[in-house]
Design a protein around this motif. Structure first.
Motif, short mmCIF file in Angstrom:
data_model
loop_
_atom_site.label_atom_id
_atom_site.label_comp_id
_atom_site.label_asym_id
_atom_site.label_seq_id
_atom_site.Cartn_x
_atom_site.Cartn_y
_atom_site.Cartn_z
N PHE A 122 0.83 -1.60 0.11
CA PHE A 122 0.28 -0.39 0.02
C PHE A 122 0.56 0.79 -0.25
O PHE A 122 1.48 1.09 0.61
N ASP A 123 0.30 2.15 -1.16
CA ASP A 123 1.25 3.44 -1.09
C ASP A 123 0.15 4.17 -0.11
O ASP A 123 -0.42 4.51 -0.20
N GLY A 124 1.37 5.60 1.03
CA GLY A 124 0.59 6.91 1.12
C GLY A 124 -0.27 6.37 2.48
O GLY A 124 -1.23 7.31 2.66
N PHE A 125 -0.03 5.43 3.36
CA PHE A 125 -0.83 4.65 4.21
C PHE A 125 -0.14 5.64 4.90
O PHE A 125 0.73 5.48 5.43
N ARG A 173 2.28 -6.97 7.96
CA ARG A 173 1.77 -5.64 8.18
C ARG A 173 3.00 -4.35 8.41
O ARG A 173 2.08 -3.17 6.56
N PHE A 174 4.24 -4.73 8.68
CA PHE A 174 4.49 -3.12 8.25
C PHE A 174 5.31 -2.89 6.98
O PHE A 174 5.29 -2.79 6.37
N ILE A 175 5.52 -4.86 6.12
CA ILE A 175 6.17 -4.42 4.75
C ILE A 175 4.64 -4.26 4.18
O ILE A 175 5.32 -3.52 3.31
N SER A 176 3.54 -4.76 4.21
CA SER A 176 2.64 -4.22 3.18
C SER A 176 2.08 -2.88 3.43
O SER A 176 1.85 -2.60 2.10
N TYR A 177 2.53 -2.00 4.37
CA TYR A 177 1.93 -0.77 4.27
C TYR A 177 2.97 -0.18 4.81
O TYR A 177 3.06 1.20 5.12
N GLN A 178 4.35 -0.27 4.48
CA GLN A 178 5.35 0.42 4.21
C GLN A 178 5.93 1.34 5.07
O GLN A 178 6.05 2.17 5.17
N ILE A 179 5.97 0.47 6.45
CA ILE A 179 6.06 1.59 7.64
C ILE A 179 7.15 1.29 8.21
O ILE A 179 8.42 0.26 7.91
N PRO A 180 8.33 2.92 7.85
CA PRO A 180 9.21 2.90 8.49
C PRO A 180 10.28 2.22 10.03
O PRO A 180 8.81 2.87 11.11
N VAL A 181 10.89 1.37 9.72
CA VAL A 181 11.67 0.58 11.35
C VAL A 181 13.35 0.96 10.86
O VAL A 181 12.97 1.26 9.94
#
Length: 219
Positions: A122-125, A173-181
């Motif tokens: 997902f882009d822009g979450f 989820r973190f990968i799919s929603y491109q959560i910065p870690v």
């Protein structure tokens, strides 16, 4: 032994139950019941799911029926030996149990805003403040587990175990929603994502034909 699960692309609890079954080392038959499909209501009332009142995952072991992914993990740990799932050191085991229990009962905002979708990026979450708090809490726990008990390998407590099983859908989820870690979390997530069992689950999810539209867009 049979494991009844939902769609591999969407069912986070099924992933936990399935990974627990793989971790046990026992052989099992896998039955997939598509979530919310045209036969979902009928299937929930059928012989395969009825003992759990329409819930997945579900474990059948002869006459024993176990539902709920944490109950399944604990049943399997009792069956094959708890050291296969939990750290041996008391302090590490105490923290691992606490993290698993918290994962099992908490993070409502993250679950609601970021449904598991293994195939999707997902882009822009933009997470809500509540979701941001969940993410920061999880990253803090990961950091503490890795710094205190992770020297024996790339996973939260060194070797792959119950905590990694329960946080595997969070990694997805973190990968799919491109959560910065931070870097340590990215390395941990990579180790989970490249685990042989996860690769098998990911490949199977990519080959599924079912699509649940409500989980295909960012709200």
């Amino acid at each position: 032994m049979k494991i009844i699960i939902g769609n591999k692309n969407y069912s986070s609890w099924s992933l936990r139950g399935w990974l627990a079954a793989k971790q046990s080392g026992l052989s099992f038959e896998e039955i997939v019941v598509p979530l919310f499909g045209e036969n979902w209501e009928a299937n929930k009332k059928g012989d395969d799911i009825q003992p759990s009142h329409g819930k997945v995952p579900l474990l059948w072991d002869d006459e024993i029926v176990v539902w709920d992914s944490l109950a399944m993990l604990e049943y399997l740990a009792d069956k094959v030996g708890r050291d296969r799932f939990w750290p041996k050191e008391d302090a590490a085991r105490g923290m691992a149990r606490s993290m698993v229990a918290e994962m099992h009962s908490s993070y409502a905002a993250l679950r609601s805003e970021c449904p598991m979708n293994v195939r999707k990026r997902f882009d822009g979450f933009s997470p809500s403040e509540a979701c941001k708090a969940d993410i920061l809490r999880i990253l803090g726990l990961w950091a503490e587990a890795r710094s205190r008990f992770g020297s024996g390998g790339p996973y939260l407590f060194g070797t792959f175990g119950a905590a990694d099983i329960f946080f595997a859908p969070v990694v997805s989820r973190f990968i799919s929603y491109q959560i910065p870690v931070p870097g340590f979390a990215a390395a941990y997530m990579q180790a989970v994502w490249e685990h042989d069992w996860m690769k098998a689950w990911i490949e199977a999810s990519e080959n599924e034909e079912w699509v649940i539209e409500q989980y295909e867009t960012v709200s």
